[in-house]
Design an enzyme around this catalytic site. Structure first.
Site, PDB file in Angstrom:
ATOM      1  N   SER A  19     -17.250 -13.692  -6.201  1.00 32.74           N
ATOM      2  CA  SER A  19     -17.509 -14.735  -7.202  1.00 32.74           C
ATOM      3  C   SER A  19     -19.008 -15.026  -7.329  1.00 32.74           C
ATOM      4  O   SER A  19     -19.484 -15.371  -8.415  1.00 32.74           O
ATOM      5  CB  SER A  19     -16.715 -16.011  -6.902  1.00 32.74           C
ATOM      6  OG  SER A  19     -17.167 -16.629  -5.728  1.00 32.74           O
ATOM      7  N   LEU A  96     -20.426  -8.564   4.828  1.00 31.50           N
ATOM      8  CA  LEU A  96     -20.116  -8.880   6.228  1.00 31.50           C
ATOM      9  C   LEU A  96     -20.690  -7.882   7.242  1.00 31.50           C
ATOM     10  O   LEU A  96     -20.569  -8.096   8.442  1.00 31.50           O
ATOM     11  CB  LEU A  96     -18.596  -8.997   6.410  1.00 31.50           C
ATOM     12  CG  LEU A  96     -17.972 -10.143   5.601  1.00 31.50           C
ATOM     13  CD1 LEU A  96     -16.459 -10.171   5.777  1.00 31.50           C
ATOM     14  CD2 LEU A  96     -18.580 -11.491   6.000  1.00 31.50           C
ATOM     15  N   ILE A  99     -27.147  -5.730   8.242  1.00 27.25           N
ATOM     16  CA  ILE A  99     -28.056  -4.883   7.459  1.00 27.25           C
ATOM     17  C   ILE A  99     -28.967  -4.138   8.436  1.00 27.25           C
ATOM     18  O   ILE A  99     -29.618  -4.760   9.282  1.00 27.25           O
ATOM     19  CB  ILE A  99     -28.921  -5.749   6.516  1.00 27.25           C
ATOM     20  CG1 ILE A  99     -28.032  -6.551   5.553  1.00 27.25           C
ATOM     21  CG2 ILE A  99     -29.910  -4.898   5.725  1.00 27.25           C
ATOM     22  CD1 ILE A  99     -27.196  -5.727   4.600  1.00 27.25           C
ATOM     23  N   ASN A 113     -29.917 -13.860   0.845  1.00 22.53           N
ATOM     24  CA  ASN A 113     -28.508 -14.034   1.214  1.00 22.53           C
ATOM     25  C   ASN A 113     -28.099 -15.441   0.821  1.00 22.53           C
ATOM     26  O   ASN A 113     -28.952 -16.337   0.742  1.00 22.53           O
ATOM     27  CB  ASN A 113     -28.355 -13.853   2.732  1.00 22.53           C
ATOM     28  CG  ASN A 113     -26.916 -14.000   3.189  1.00 22.53           C
ATOM     29  OD1 ASN A 113     -25.991 -13.480   2.540  1.00 22.53           O
ATOM     30  ND2 ASN A 113     -26.690 -14.702   4.287  1.00 22.53           N
ATOM     31  N   HIS A 115     -25.546 -18.535   2.060  1.00 21.38           N
ATOM     32  CA  HIS A 115     -24.725 -18.954   3.199  1.00 21.38           C
ATOM     33  C   HIS A 115     -24.066 -20.289   2.849  1.00 21.38           C
ATOM     34  O   HIS A 115     -24.727 -21.185   2.321  1.00 21.38           O
ATOM     35  CB  HIS A 115     -25.599 -19.093   4.453  1.00 21.38           C
ATOM     36  CG  HIS A 115     -24.786 -19.420   5.660  1.00 21.38           C
ATOM     37  ND1 HIS A 115     -24.067 -18.463   6.355  1.00 21.38           N
ATOM     38  CD2 HIS A 115     -24.535 -20.601   6.275  1.00 21.38           C
ATOM     39  CE1 HIS A 115     -23.424 -19.051   7.344  1.00 21.38           C
ATOM     40  NE2 HIS A 115     -23.688 -20.340   7.327  1.00 21.38           N
ATOM     41  N   ASP A 156     -28.823 -15.302   9.391  1.00 24.74           N
ATOM     42  CA  ASP A 156     -29.004 -16.655   8.831  1.00 24.74           C
ATOM     43  C   ASP A 156     -30.275 -17.379   9.277  1.00 24.74           C
ATOM     44  O   ASP A 156     -30.335 -18.609   9.221  1.00 24.74           O
ATOM     45  CB  ASP A 156     -27.783 -17.554   9.178  1.00 24.74           C
ATOM     46  CG  ASP A 156     -26.468 -16.944   8.712  1.00 24.74           C
ATOM     47  OD1 ASP A 156     -26.466 -16.286   7.653  1.00 24.74           O
ATOM     48  OD2 ASP A 156     -25.458 -17.119   9.410  1.00 24.74           O
ATOM     49  N   GLU A 185     -22.686 -22.848  -4.729  1.00 24.45           N
ATOM     50  CA  GLU A 185     -23.282 -21.521  -4.519  1.00 24.45           C
ATOM     51  C   GLU A 185     -23.532 -20.829  -5.851  1.00 24.45           C
ATOM     52  O   GLU A 185     -24.579 -20.218  -6.074  1.00 24.45           O
ATOM     53  CB  GLU A 185     -22.349 -20.644  -3.668  1.00 24.45           C
ATOM     54  CG  GLU A 185     -22.188 -21.113  -2.236  1.00 24.45           C
ATOM     55  CD  GLU A 185     -21.282 -20.187  -1.440  1.00 24.45           C
ATOM     56  OE1 GLU A 185     -21.423 -18.965  -1.565  1.00 24.45           O
ATOM     57  OE2 GLU A 185     -20.430 -20.690  -0.693  1.00 24.45           O
TER      58      GLU A 185
HETATM   59  C1  GRF Z   1     -19.475 -17.212   0.012  1.00 29.53           C
HETATM   60  O1  GRF Z   1     -19.016 -18.430   0.512  1.00 29.53           O
HETATM   61  C2  GRF Z   1     -20.818 -16.879   0.587  1.00 29.53           C
HETATM   62  O2  GRF Z   1     -21.599 -18.002   0.855  1.00 29.53           O
HETATM   63  C3  GRF Z   1     -20.480 -16.223   1.886  1.00 29.53           C
HETATM   64  O3  GRF Z   1     -19.321 -15.462   1.598  1.00 29.53           O
HETATM   65  C4  GRF Z   1     -18.628 -16.035   0.489  1.00 29.53           C
HETATM   66  C5  GRF Z   1     -18.498 -14.970  -0.542  1.00 29.53           C
HETATM   67  O4  GRF Z   1     -17.702 -15.375  -1.620  1.00 29.53           O
HETATM   68  N1  GRF Z   1     -21.597 -15.506   2.419  1.00 29.53           N
HETATM   69  P1  GRF Z   1     -17.611 -14.463  -2.918  1.00 29.53           P
HETATM   70  O5  GRF Z   1     -17.175 -13.082  -2.471  1.00 29.53           O
HETATM   71  O6  GRF Z   1     -18.963 -14.455  -3.563  1.00 29.53           O
HETATM   72  O7  GRF Z   1     -16.569 -15.118  -3.782  1.00 29.53           O
END
Ligand code: GRF
Length: 221
Positions: A19, A96, A99, A113, A115, A156, A185
């Site tokens: 997303s 996940l 890197i 990134n 978070h 992070d 986000e």
């Molecule tokens: C998000 O909450 C982001 O902050 C974290 O992983 C999630 C990814 O969500 N690192 P999406 O795949 O972008 O929907």
């Protein structure tokens, strides 16, 4: 280090639903983000982000580190894919896998990134996805939020570019918190990338300085 104004040719790395990738791609399409997304890289064959890439006609690759003979051949493969598309910026969005260090070095100041907490709280190894929001709930904090940061060699810990707080209500489940944070986000990731596109960002040690926008001068007739 000032991130010079650059026409950002972005690769998004994502492992999940994508997303945030979608929010970035839409911001480009609407003109809110002056950049191009030319590549999606995932480490999961069935990640939702791959469907989003195909809906938008963006080339996507699944790269499994474990299927390469060595870390070096994995890295060579990644570099080859990035070079083929002339990528000069990487946006991690729910990716996940760790890197590899040489990739972090090559994209220093050009890799971000997102978070889902207010770093440095609730970050670090093991703090991803639902784990973050459960920990937030259990710790009883009143505020959480989202952070966009540059990527360094640890999880992070890189310089923080943008943050936005989100309230935690006492009857919230971890999923309620996750959804509220995710909406934020989607706002701040494109905003943060646009600041870089405009060349307004300087990294000084752990601090990120943002040049204020120059106000338009009124037209005098
Ligand atoms: C998000 O909450 C982001 O902050 C974290 O992983 C999630 C990814 O969500 N690192 P999406 O795949 O972008 O929907």
């Amino acid at each position: 280090m000032k991130t010079e104004q650059l026409h950002m040719n972005i690769a998004i790395f994502a492992s999940g639903g994508g997303s945030n990738a979608e929010a970035i791609i839409r911001a480009v399409k609407s003109g809110q983000l002056n950049a191009q997304v030319s590549l999606i890289i995932s480490d999961k064959d069935h990640a939702g982000v791959l469907n989003r890439a195909s809906n938008h006609g963006i080339p996507a690759y699944t790269v499994h580190p474990a299927s390469y003979a060595s870390p070096d051949t994995y890295l060579e493969a990644l570099f080859a894919i990035l070079d083929e598309q002339d990528i000069n910026f990487i946006a991690l969005a729910g990716y996940l896998k760790k890197i590899p260090s040489p990739l972090v070095d090559r994209f220093q100041g050009r890799m971000t990134n997102i978070h889902p907490s207010l770093l440095p709280s609730f970050g670090g190894p093991g703090m991803y996805g639902r784990h973050v929001h459960s920990a937030v709930r259990e710790r009883g904090v009143r505020w959480t939020g989202a952070t966009v940061h540059f990527v360094d060699h640890q999880y992070d810990t890189g310089p923080i570019l943008l943050q936005k707080p989100v309230p935690v209500h006492q009857d919230d489940t971890a999923d309620d918190i996750a959804q509220r944070v995710l909406r934020v986000e989607h706002q701040i990731y494109p905003e943060a990338l646009q600041l870089i596109a405009e060349g307004r960002v300087t990294i000084e040690g752990h601090r990120v300085l943002i040049e204020p926008q120059i106000p338009h001068s009124p037209n005098h007739s």
